[in-house]
Design a protein around this motif. Structure first.
Motif, PDB file in Angstrom:
ATOM      1  N   ARG A  58       0.184   7.714  -5.426  1.00  0.00           N
ATOM      2  CA  ARG A  58       0.872   8.976  -5.711  1.00  0.00           C
ATOM      3  C   ARG A  58       0.533  10.039  -4.665  1.00  0.00           C
ATOM      4  NH1 ARG A  58       2.939  10.510 -10.406  1.00  0.00           N
ATOM      5  NH2 ARG A  58       2.104  12.611 -10.194  1.00  0.00           N
ATOM      6  N   ILE A  59       1.583  10.710  -4.197  1.00  0.00           N
ATOM      7  CA  ILE A  59       1.443  11.840  -3.297  1.00  0.00           C
ATOM      8  C   ILE A  59       2.219  12.983  -3.939  1.00  0.00           C
ATOM      9  CG2 ILE A  59       1.916  12.763  -0.999  1.00  0.00           C
ATOM     10  CD1 ILE A  59       2.096   9.725  -0.125  1.00  0.00           C
ATOM     11  N   ASP A  88       5.695   5.247   3.538  1.00  0.00           N
ATOM     12  CA  ASP A  88       4.833   4.533   4.476  1.00  0.00           C
ATOM     13  C   ASP A  88       4.149   5.491   5.449  1.00  0.00           C
ATOM     14  OD1 ASP A  88       3.755   2.220   5.749  1.00  0.00           O
ATOM     15  OD2 ASP A  88       5.292   2.385   7.295  1.00  0.00           O
ATOM     16  N   ILE A  89       4.877   6.545   5.861  1.00  0.00           N
ATOM     17  CA  ILE A  89       4.361   7.463   6.878  1.00  0.00           C
ATOM     18  C   ILE A  89       4.637   8.903   6.458  1.00  0.00           C
ATOM     19  CG2 ILE A  89       4.594   8.238   9.276  1.00  0.00           C
ATOM     20  CD1 ILE A  89       5.619   5.397   9.934  1.00  0.00           C
ATOM     21  N   ILE A  90       3.632   9.759   6.632  1.00  0.00           N
ATOM     22  CA  ILE A  90       3.805  11.203   6.493  1.00  0.00           C
ATOM     23  C   ILE A  90       3.262  11.826   7.766  1.00  0.00           C
ATOM     24  CG2 ILE A  90       3.195  13.295   5.241  1.00  0.00           C
ATOM     25  CD1 ILE A  90       2.815  11.611   2.761  1.00  0.00           C
ATOM     26  N   MET A 143      -3.220  13.885  -3.253  1.00  0.00           N
ATOM     27  CA  MET A 143      -2.918  12.520  -2.845  1.00  0.00           C
ATOM     28  C   MET A 143      -3.921  11.591  -3.511  1.00  0.00           C
ATOM     29  SD  MET A 143      -1.986  11.117   0.973  1.00  0.00           S
ATOM     30  CE  MET A 143      -3.194  12.112   1.741  1.00  0.00           C
ATOM     31  N   ASN A 144      -3.418  10.603  -4.241  1.00  0.00           N
ATOM     32  CA  ASN A 144      -4.265   9.616  -4.894  1.00  0.00           C
ATOM     33  C   ASN A 144      -3.727   8.244  -4.512  1.00  0.00           C
ATOM     34  OD1 ASN A 144      -5.444   7.774  -6.686  1.00  0.00           O
ATOM     35  ND2 ASN A 144      -5.794   9.388  -8.195  1.00  0.00           N
ATOM     36  N   LEU A 145      -4.271   7.678  -3.465  1.00  0.00           N
ATOM     37  CA  LEU A 145      -3.735   6.422  -2.946  1.00  0.00           C
ATOM     38  C   LEU A 145      -4.081   5.236  -3.837  1.00  0.00           C
ATOM     39  CD1 LEU A 145      -4.243   6.989   0.864  1.00  0.00           C
ATOM     40  CD2 LEU A 145      -2.210   7.365  -0.537  1.00  0.00           C
ATOM     41  N   CYS A 192       0.798  -1.223   0.000  1.00  0.00           N
ATOM     42  CA  CYS A 192       0.000   0.000   0.000  1.00  0.00           C
ATOM     43  C   CYS A 192       0.830   1.273   0.000  1.00  0.00           C
ATOM     44  CB  CYS A 192      -0.911   0.004   1.225  1.00  0.00           C
ATOM     45  SG  CYS A 192      -2.107  -1.319   1.186  1.00  0.00           S
ATOM     46  N   GLU A 193       2.140   1.177  -0.183  1.00  0.00           N
ATOM     47  CA  GLU A 193       2.946   2.383  -0.156  1.00  0.00           C
ATOM     48  C   GLU A 193       2.694   3.220  -1.403  1.00  0.00           C
ATOM     49  OE1 GLU A 193       4.838  -0.682  -0.833  1.00  0.00           O
ATOM     50  OE2 GLU A 193       4.381  -1.104   1.213  1.00  0.00           O
TER      51      GLU A 193
END
Length: 62
Positions: free
Chosen positions: A56-57, A22-24, A50-52, A2-3
């Motif tokens: 893409r971020i 992984d983390i923001i 952000m489009n998970l 899921c990254e």
């Protein structure tokens, strides 16, 4: 997995900033970004998009 990959918007272009994010977390005047291997980067930026689903971020310097 899921990254997502983080891209930094520079004008009309988007440049890869970090892969496998992984983390923001908010951090003082910007963001702390951590990948799945524990590597950390700090940047004075905001999340522009952000489009998970597409992993893409997009960040924009703030």
């Amino acid at each position: 997995m899921c990254e997502a990959n983080a891209y930094l918007k520079e004008g009309a272009e988007e440049v890869l900033f970090m892969e496998a994010v992984d983390i923001i977390e908010p951090h003082e005047e910007g963001l702390k970004i951590v990948d799945i291997y524990g590597k950390q980067k700090f940047i004075r930026a905001v999340i522009k998009d952000m489009n998970l689903l597409n992993h893409r971020i997009v960040l924009e310097k703030g």
